[in-house]
Scaffold this motif. Sequence first.
Motif, PDB file in Angstrom:
ATOM      1  N   GLY A  34     -31.843  64.422   4.286  1.00 60.19           N
ATOM      2  CA  GLY A  34     -30.972  65.596   4.292  1.00 60.19           C
ATOM      3  C   GLY A  34     -29.670  65.334   5.023  1.00 60.19           C
ATOM      4  O   GLY A  34     -28.602  65.801   4.610  1.00 60.19           O
ATOM      5  N   ALA A  35     -29.750  64.557   6.097  1.00 61.39           N
ATOM      6  CA  ALA A  35     -28.557  64.236   6.878  1.00 61.39           C
ATOM      7  C   ALA A  35     -27.602  63.349   6.078  1.00 61.39           C
ATOM      8  O   ALA A  35     -26.380  63.484   6.179  1.00 61.39           O
ATOM      9  CB  ALA A  35     -28.961  63.548   8.184  1.00 61.39           C
ATOM     10  N   VAL A  36     -28.170  62.458   5.286  1.00 64.58           N
ATOM     11  CA  VAL A  36     -27.339  61.582   4.446  1.00 64.58           C
ATOM     12  C   VAL A  36     -26.575  62.429   3.432  1.00 64.58           C
ATOM     13  O   VAL A  36     -25.362  62.274   3.246  1.00 64.58           O
ATOM     14  CB  VAL A  36     -28.209  60.537   3.695  1.00 64.58           C
ATOM     15  CG1 VAL A  36     -27.341  59.658   2.795  1.00 64.58           C
ATOM     16  CG2 VAL A  36     -29.000  59.692   4.673  1.00 64.58           C
ATOM     17  N   ILE A  37     -27.291  63.356   2.795  1.00 60.25           N
ATOM     18  CA  ILE A  37     -26.677  64.199   1.771  1.00 60.25           C
ATOM     19  C   ILE A  37     -25.618  65.112   2.422  1.00 60.25           C
ATOM     20  O   ILE A  37     -24.528  65.303   1.875  1.00 60.25           O
ATOM     21  CB  ILE A  37     -27.750  65.043   1.030  1.00 60.25           C
ATOM     22  CG1 ILE A  37     -28.838  64.140   0.421  1.00 60.25           C
ATOM     23  CG2 ILE A  37     -27.106  65.920  -0.043  1.00 60.25           C
ATOM     24  CD1 ILE A  37     -28.357  63.066  -0.540  1.00 60.25           C
ATOM     25  N   PHE A  38     -25.942  65.625   3.602  1.00 59.24           N
ATOM     26  CA  PHE A  38     -24.993  66.464   4.337  1.00 59.24           C
ATOM     27  C   PHE A  38     -23.689  65.701   4.585  1.00 59.24           C
ATOM     28  O   PHE A  38     -22.595  66.194   4.294  1.00 59.24           O
ATOM     29  CB  PHE A  38     -25.627  66.908   5.666  1.00 59.24           C
ATOM     30  CG  PHE A  38     -24.773  67.859   6.454  1.00 59.24           C
ATOM     31  CD1 PHE A  38     -24.877  69.239   6.257  1.00 59.24           C
ATOM     32  CD2 PHE A  38     -23.858  67.381   7.389  1.00 59.24           C
ATOM     33  CE1 PHE A  38     -24.079  70.123   6.984  1.00 59.24           C
ATOM     34  CE2 PHE A  38     -23.052  68.262   8.115  1.00 59.24           C
ATOM     35  CZ  PHE A  38     -23.171  69.631   7.915  1.00 59.24           C
ATOM     36  N   ASP A  39     -23.821  64.491   5.090  1.00 59.72           N
ATOM     37  CA  ASP A  39     -22.637  63.660   5.352  1.00 59.72           C
ATOM     38  C   ASP A  39     -21.875  63.326   4.074  1.00 59.72           C
ATOM     39  O   ASP A  39     -20.641  63.293   4.068  1.00 59.72           O
ATOM     40  CB  ASP A  39     -23.049  62.335   6.031  1.00 59.72           C
ATOM     41  CG  ASP A  39     -23.290  62.529   7.523  1.00 59.72           C
ATOM     42  OD1 ASP A  39     -23.075  63.664   8.010  1.00 59.72           O
ATOM     43  OD2 ASP A  39     -23.692  61.551   8.177  1.00 59.72           O
ATOM     44  N   ALA A  40     -22.623  63.067   3.020  1.00 56.16           N
ATOM     45  CA  ALA A  40     -21.990  62.699   1.753  1.00 56.16           C
ATOM     46  C   ALA A  40     -21.182  63.873   1.195  1.00 56.16           C
ATOM     47  O   ALA A  40     -20.100  63.685   0.645  1.00 56.16           O
ATOM     48  CB  ALA A  40     -23.051  62.251   0.747  1.00 56.16           C
ATOM     49  N   ILE A  41     -21.704  65.074   1.360  1.00 51.03           N
ATOM     50  CA  ILE A  41     -20.979  66.268   0.889  1.00 51.03           C
ATOM     51  C   ILE A  41     -19.702  66.455   1.702  1.00 51.03           C
ATOM     52  O   ILE A  41     -18.624  66.727   1.161  1.00 51.03           O
ATOM     53  CB  ILE A  41     -21.891  67.516   0.950  1.00 51.03           C
ATOM     54  CG1 ILE A  41     -23.017  67.388  -0.082  1.00 51.03           C
ATOM     55  CG2 ILE A  41     -21.086  68.796   0.718  1.00 51.03           C
ATOM     56  CD1 ILE A  41     -24.094  68.455   0.003  1.00 51.03           C
ATOM     57  N   LYS A  42     -19.855  66.261   3.016  1.00 53.58           N
ATOM     58  CA  LYS A  42     -18.693  66.389   3.893  1.00 53.58           C
ATOM     59  C   LYS A  42     -17.604  65.383   3.493  1.00 53.58           C
ATOM     60  O   LYS A  42     -16.425  65.725   3.370  1.00 53.58           O
ATOM     61  CB  LYS A  42     -19.134  66.135   5.347  1.00 53.58           C
ATOM     62  CG  LYS A  42     -18.444  67.060   6.345  1.00 53.58           C
ATOM     63  CD  LYS A  42     -19.103  66.998   7.711  1.00 53.58           C
ATOM     64  CE  LYS A  42     -18.410  65.959   8.602  1.00 53.58           C
ATOM     65  NZ  LYS A  42     -19.059  65.741   9.891  1.00 53.58           N
ATOM     66  N   ALA A  43     -18.031  64.151   3.264  1.00 48.83           N
ATOM     67  CA  ALA A  43     -17.085  63.097   2.870  1.00 48.83           C
ATOM     68  C   ALA A  43     -16.462  63.398   1.511  1.00 48.83           C
ATOM     69  O   ALA A  43     -15.276  63.157   1.285  1.00 48.83           O
ATOM     70  CB  ALA A  43     -17.809  61.746   2.834  1.00 48.83           C
ATOM     71  N   SER A  44     -17.268  63.954   0.605  1.00 53.83           N
ATOM     72  CA  SER A  44     -16.764  64.282  -0.734  1.00 53.83           C
ATOM     73  C   SER A  44     -15.635  65.295  -0.653  1.00 53.83           C
ATOM     74  O   SER A  44     -14.620  65.171  -1.344  1.00 53.83           O
ATOM     75  CB  SER A  44     -17.879  64.859  -1.606  1.00 53.83           C
ATOM     76  OG  SER A  44     -18.848  63.889  -1.850  1.00 53.83           O
ATOM     77  N   LYS A  45     -15.843  66.292   0.203  1.00 51.70           N
ATOM     78  CA  LYS A  45     -14.816  67.324   0.365  1.00 51.70           C
ATOM     79  C   LYS A  45     -13.554  66.717   0.964  1.00 51.70           C
ATOM     80  O   LYS A  45     -12.443  66.966   0.504  1.00 51.70           O
ATOM     81  CB  LYS A  45     -15.322  68.447   1.265  1.00 51.70           C
ATOM     82  CG  LYS A  45     -16.420  69.293   0.624  1.00 51.70           C
ATOM     83  CD  LYS A  45     -16.892  70.338   1.622  1.00 51.70           C
ATOM     84  CE  LYS A  45     -18.054  71.141   1.072  1.00 51.70           C
ATOM     85  NZ  LYS A  45     -18.618  72.051   2.071  1.00 51.70           N
ATOM     86  N   ALA A  46     -13.738  65.912   2.008  1.00 55.04           N
ATOM     87  CA  ALA A  46     -12.584  65.327   2.706  1.00 55.04           C
ATOM     88  C   ALA A  46     -11.800  64.372   1.806  1.00 55.04           C
ATOM     89  O   ALA A  46     -10.578  64.299   1.880  1.00 55.04           O
ATOM     90  CB  ALA A  46     -13.069  64.592   3.953  1.00 55.04           C
ATOM     91  N   ARG A  47     -12.520  63.651   0.930  1.00 57.39           N
ATOM     92  CA  ARG A  47     -11.857  62.623   0.126  1.00 57.39           C
ATOM     93  C   ARG A  47     -11.504  63.097  -1.284  1.00 57.39           C
ATOM     94  O   ARG A  47     -11.001  62.321  -2.093  1.00 57.39           O
ATOM     95  CB  ARG A  47     -12.764  61.388   0.019  1.00 57.39           C
ATOM     96  CG  ARG A  47     -13.102  60.784   1.368  1.00 57.39           C
ATOM     97  CD  ARG A  47     -14.072  59.618   1.224  1.00 57.39           C
ATOM     98  NE  ARG A  47     -14.731  59.350   2.494  1.00 57.39           N
ATOM     99  CZ  ARG A  47     -15.620  58.389   2.690  1.00 57.39           C
ATOM    100  NH1 ARG A  47     -15.963  57.595   1.692  1.00 57.39           N
ATOM    101  NH2 ARG A  47     -16.179  58.218   3.868  1.00 57.39           N
TER     102      ARG A  47
END
Length: 298
Positions: free
Chosen positions: A165-178
Motif C-alpha cells: 500500500g505504501a508503494v502504491i501511495f508513493d507512486a500516486i504521489k509521484a504520478s501527480k507531481a510528475r
Amino acid sequence: DRLKQGLTKAKQGITDRIDEVLKAYTKVDEELLEDLEEVLITADVGVNTTMDIIEKLEDVIRTKKITDPQDVREELKLIIEDILSKDDTKLDVSHSPTIILMVGVNGVGKTTTIGKLAHRYKSEGKKVLLAAGDTFRAAAIDQLEVWANRCNVDIIKHQEGADPGAVIFDAIKASKARGVDVLICDTAGRLHNKSNLMNELGKVFKIVDREYPEAKKEVLLVVDATTGQNAVSQAKSFKEVCDITGLALTKLDGTAKGGVILAVKSEVDVPVKLIGVGEKMEDLQDFDSKSFVDALFS
Ligand code: GDP
C-alpha cells in the motif's frame, strides 16, 4: 503477421484438427459432431463451452440443411467468432491519468505484460510510471526494474517486504507531481486463499480510490493460456475478490490448446482486452475477435 505467427500452435491444435475431421467425412452426421466435440475439448475449450458450441452447430446444420462437411467449417467459425466478439472492449488509456492495476498469480506473465504495456504507451508519447507493488519477492521488484530501464520509464519501488500500500501511495504521489499519464502497478501474485488475497488487494484498491479519484481505474487480470482450465478458475476466483475490468491472456503462442480463450470468454463475464503471442515487446496485442478468428481460420 505476428498474430498469425503467434497462433501457429493454436491453429495446429484447433483448426487443422477440425479440418482433418471434416475431410474424413462425406456426410454430416452424429459421428462427425462427436469428433468435432472431441477436438474442442482436447483444445481446452472446456466441457460447457464445447457443448454450447456443438448445440449451436447442430441447430444451424438443421435450419440451413447442411449436408456437406466442408460447409460446417464456416458455420463453426461464425459460432466461435460470435462467442469471442461478445463484449469486445479494448484497453483504453485515453483518459489522463489512468491507473492500471495488474493482478494475477506468479508466473503468468504479469511483469512481462507490464513491461510491454509500458513500452507501448511510452512509444505513443505518454508519460508512464511503474509501481513495484509486489513486495513479497525481491525478484519481482528487480525484474520490473529491468523492464523500466529497457523502456526508459521511471519506477517507484520499496524494499522487499515493504507494505504494498505504501508503494502504491508513493507512486500516486509521484504520478501527480510528475504529470504521469499512465501509472501501471504490479501487485502481489500469491493466491494462498481468497480472504488473504482479498485483504492484500483490498488495501491497495482502497488507497487508489481514496488518493487518486481523478484517475480512470483499470484492473487487469493476467492469466496464462498454457495453464488451460486453470486460467478459467483463476479468473473466477479473482472476480470474486475484486472488480476486474479486463483480462490479459498470455502465452497463446505457447500452446496448441488456445481454445481456452473460448472458455474464458463464455464462462467468465469479463472482456479479454489483451493477448500475449510471444515474448517480444510487440507481441502484446489488443484482442480483436475478428482478426483473431481470421488468423485462426486462415
Ligand atoms: P510473472 O511472474 O507473472 O511476473 O511472470 P513473468 O512476466 O516473469 O513471465 C514468466 C515467463 O513467461 C517469462 O519467461 C516471460 O518471458 C514469459 N511470457 C510472458 N508472456 C508471454 C507470452 O505472451 N508468450 C510467451 N511465449 N512467453 C511469455
